[in-house]
Design a protein around this motif. Structure first.
Motif, PDB file in Angstrom:
ATOM      1  N   THR A 234      11.817 -23.002  -3.883  1.00 23.85           N
ATOM      2  CA  THR A 234      12.906 -23.974  -3.928  1.00 23.85           C
ATOM      3  C   THR A 234      12.842 -24.959  -2.764  1.00 23.85           C
ATOM      4  O   THR A 234      13.525 -25.984  -2.786  1.00 23.85           O
ATOM      5  N   SER A 235      12.000 -24.672  -1.766  1.00 28.68           N
ATOM      6  CA  SER A 235      11.747 -25.632  -0.692  1.00 28.68           C
ATOM      7  C   SER A 235      10.560 -26.536  -1.002  1.00 28.68           C
ATOM      8  O   SER A 235      10.183 -27.373  -0.185  1.00 28.68           O
ATOM      9  N   LEU A 236       9.944 -26.357  -2.194  1.00 25.47           N
ATOM     10  CA  LEU A 236       8.798 -27.165  -2.632  1.00 25.47           C
ATOM     11  C   LEU A 236       7.627 -27.044  -1.676  1.00 25.47           C
ATOM     12  O   LEU A 236       6.936 -28.024  -1.374  1.00 25.47           O
ATOM     13  N   ARG A 254       1.966 -32.326  -1.804  1.00 22.07           N
ATOM     14  CA  ARG A 254       3.019 -32.713  -0.862  1.00 22.07           C
ATOM     15  C   ARG A 254       2.782 -32.146   0.537  1.00 22.07           C
ATOM     16  O   ARG A 254       3.716 -31.785   1.247  1.00 22.07           O
ATOM     17  N   VAL A 292       6.408 -30.284  -8.553  1.00 17.08           N
ATOM     18  CA  VAL A 292       7.836 -30.356  -8.853  1.00 17.08           C
ATOM     19  C   VAL A 292       8.378 -28.948  -9.075  1.00 17.08           C
ATOM     20  O   VAL A 292       7.624 -27.982  -9.243  1.00 17.08           O
ATOM     21  N   LEU A 293       9.710 -28.849  -9.093  1.00 22.88           N
ATOM     22  CA  LEU A 293      10.389 -27.597  -9.400  1.00 22.88           C
ATOM     23  C   LEU A 293      10.789 -27.598 -10.867  1.00 22.88           C
ATOM     24  O   LEU A 293      11.392 -28.563 -11.348  1.00 22.88           O
ATOM     25  N   LEU A 334       7.156 -23.518  -9.537  1.00 25.60           N
ATOM     26  CA  LEU A 334       6.502 -24.741  -9.092  1.00 25.60           C
ATOM     27  C   LEU A 334       5.461 -25.125 -10.137  1.00 25.60           C
ATOM     28  O   LEU A 334       4.849 -24.251 -10.763  1.00 25.60           O
ATOM     29  N   ASP A 361      13.468 -30.332 -12.320  1.00 26.09           N
ATOM     30  CA  ASP A 361      14.606 -30.609 -11.455  1.00 26.09           C
ATOM     31  C   ASP A 361      14.452 -32.037 -10.933  1.00 26.09           C
ATOM     32  O   ASP A 361      13.511 -32.320 -10.192  1.00 26.09           O
ATOM     33  N   ASP A 363      15.855 -33.679  -8.675  1.00 26.13           N
ATOM     34  CA  ASP A 363      15.897 -33.810  -7.215  1.00 26.13           C
ATOM     35  C   ASP A 363      14.571 -33.435  -6.563  1.00 26.13           C
ATOM     36  O   ASP A 363      14.371 -33.699  -5.376  1.00 26.13           O
ATOM     37  N   SER A 364      13.686 -32.791  -7.331  1.00 24.89           N
ATOM     38  CA  SER A 364      12.397 -32.374  -6.764  1.00 24.89           C
ATOM     39  C   SER A 364      11.318 -33.437  -6.913  1.00 24.89           C
ATOM     40  O   SER A 364      10.209 -33.278  -6.391  1.00 24.89           O
TER      41      SER A 364
END
Length: 384
Positions: A234-236, A254, A292-293, A334, A361, A363-364
């Motif tokens: 969840t922290s990517l 990333r 991405v998530l 992920l 998600d 936001d990801s």
């Protein structure tokens, strides 16, 4: 929550990655409540959880947990040229890394694809590198072959890693700003992810059980790697060989950024193998994929596996990485997705016959609003 079938969890390396060495078994597996990892889980030889994985995750965000990660391998780099030598070989800037500082770094192939990831701490005349156990032999061999006339010595170190996570970190760690020595050898070092308050204790292997006892007596709840993996996802934060494949470049994963930014690729350092790809993507283009998530359908009994396809309308548009159950978000994963796929796209994840509904998600998603430096220069030359 414990599921003995790791394939249902999907957190096993795919066929393109090296299998985790099955020979290691931590003495901390004898701790009451410790549940070993399922056979195909990547963290073999240490506890998967210590009785209640979801409570352990919650405690990592509200209190303090300690996690046995002694299955990781540690390499020591000593000698007068240690920093400049590492600087010349890797994607991170090491020339000015101060004593007590920690940085992540990559080794790329000639085409800029990720081969190795490690965490490096410069402490008391040594750079300590820790990495995935299954990649350690290849990393050690590569580094030793690249010594040539440099004044460095590269060795496997008999050290083990314990990870502490939680806002109450100061109860167990005397300094949460830099690496500090532990009595009788070893050190603690802070890291900036995956939750508020994170530090590793890198300790001599014979002292592993001693330090586990020290930290639990200081108030840290025993936890397994499931907790760390859920927070990492969840922290990517990617994991090499699980969230990356043989084609992955740093921008896709990333990993761009300085040590202070908790990245692994410094964009303003000198030459290193694979730099041309990094520079080209940064200056002129965008990565073909990005990390991405995914949120997965929790009502389905199946889970996709690492390496399974993500599909849209029957067409493969991504690759599944780590799959995990998170204490707040439920089943998540992920995934490396084609950059052109929109967050509203209806997706499935998993092998044929075992697909589950998935959604990105929003936001990801990385932001690509800024014009790349090289593209801006070209536009200026063309009068745009």
């Amino acid at each position: 929550m414990a599921d003995p079938d790791a394939r249902e969890r999907g957190n096993a390396p795919d066929d393109t990655s090296t299998s985790t060495a099955a020979t290691y078994s931590s003495p901390l597996l004898a701790v009451p409540g410790a549940v070993p990892a399922p056979e195909e889980w990547p963290d073999q030889g240490v506890a998967w959880h210590c009785g209640d994985p979801l409570v352990e995750q919650r405690e990592a965000t509200a209190g303090l947990v300690v996690i046995d990660r002694s299955h990781r391998s540690v390499i020591s780099v000593t000698g007068a040229d240690r920093l400049t030598w590492l600087h010349s070989l890797t994607s991170q800037s090491f020339t000015d890394l101060p004593d007590g500082a920690t940085a992540e770094s990559l080794i790329l192939d000639i085409n800029g694809r990720i081969e190795h990831h490690f965490v490096a701490t410069h402490f008391d005349g040594t750079v300590w590198l820790d990495t995935e156990r299954e990649y350690a032999a290849a990393l050690l061999s590569y580094l030793q072959k690249m010594v040539f006339w440099s004044k460095v010595e590269v060795r496997e170190a008999d050290m083990a890693v314990l990870t502490l996570i939680g806002p109450a970190l100061a109860k167990a760690i005397p300094d949460t700003t830099k690496a500090v020595a532990l009595p009788d050898g070893g050190f603690t070092r802070p890291l900036g992810w995956p939750a508020e308050g994170r530090a590793d204790a890198v300790v001599p292997r014979p002292q592993l059980t001693r330090w586990w006892a020290e930290y639990t007596q200081a108030g840290a709840r025993p936890a397994g790697t499931w907790a760390l993996e859920a927070l990492r996802v969840t922290s990517l934060r990617p994991r090499v060989g699980v969230d990356t494949d043989e084609r992955t470049i740093p921008h896709e994963a990333r990993w761009i950024g300085t040590a202070e930014q908790h990245g692994a690729v410094h964009l303003e350092k000198g030459c290193y193998r694979g730099q041309e790809t990094v520079a080209r993507v940064h200056n002129l283009g965008k990565p073909p994929r990005h990390l991405v998530l995914l949120h997965l359908d929790g009502s389905d009994e199946h889970r996709p596996m690492t390496g399974d396809p993500v599909t849209a309308g029957g067409r493969t548009v991504g690759r599944v990485g780590t799959v995990i159950d998170h204490f707040e978000f439920g089943p998540v994963a992920l995934a490396l997705m084609k950059r052109t796929i929109k967050p509203e796209t209806e997706l499935t994840a998993g092998a044929p016959g075992r697909e589950v509904a998935a959604s990105i998600d929003p936001d990801s998603l990385p932001q690509y609003e800024e014009v790349q430096p090289g593209r801006a220069a070209v536009d200026r030359l063309r009068g745009r």
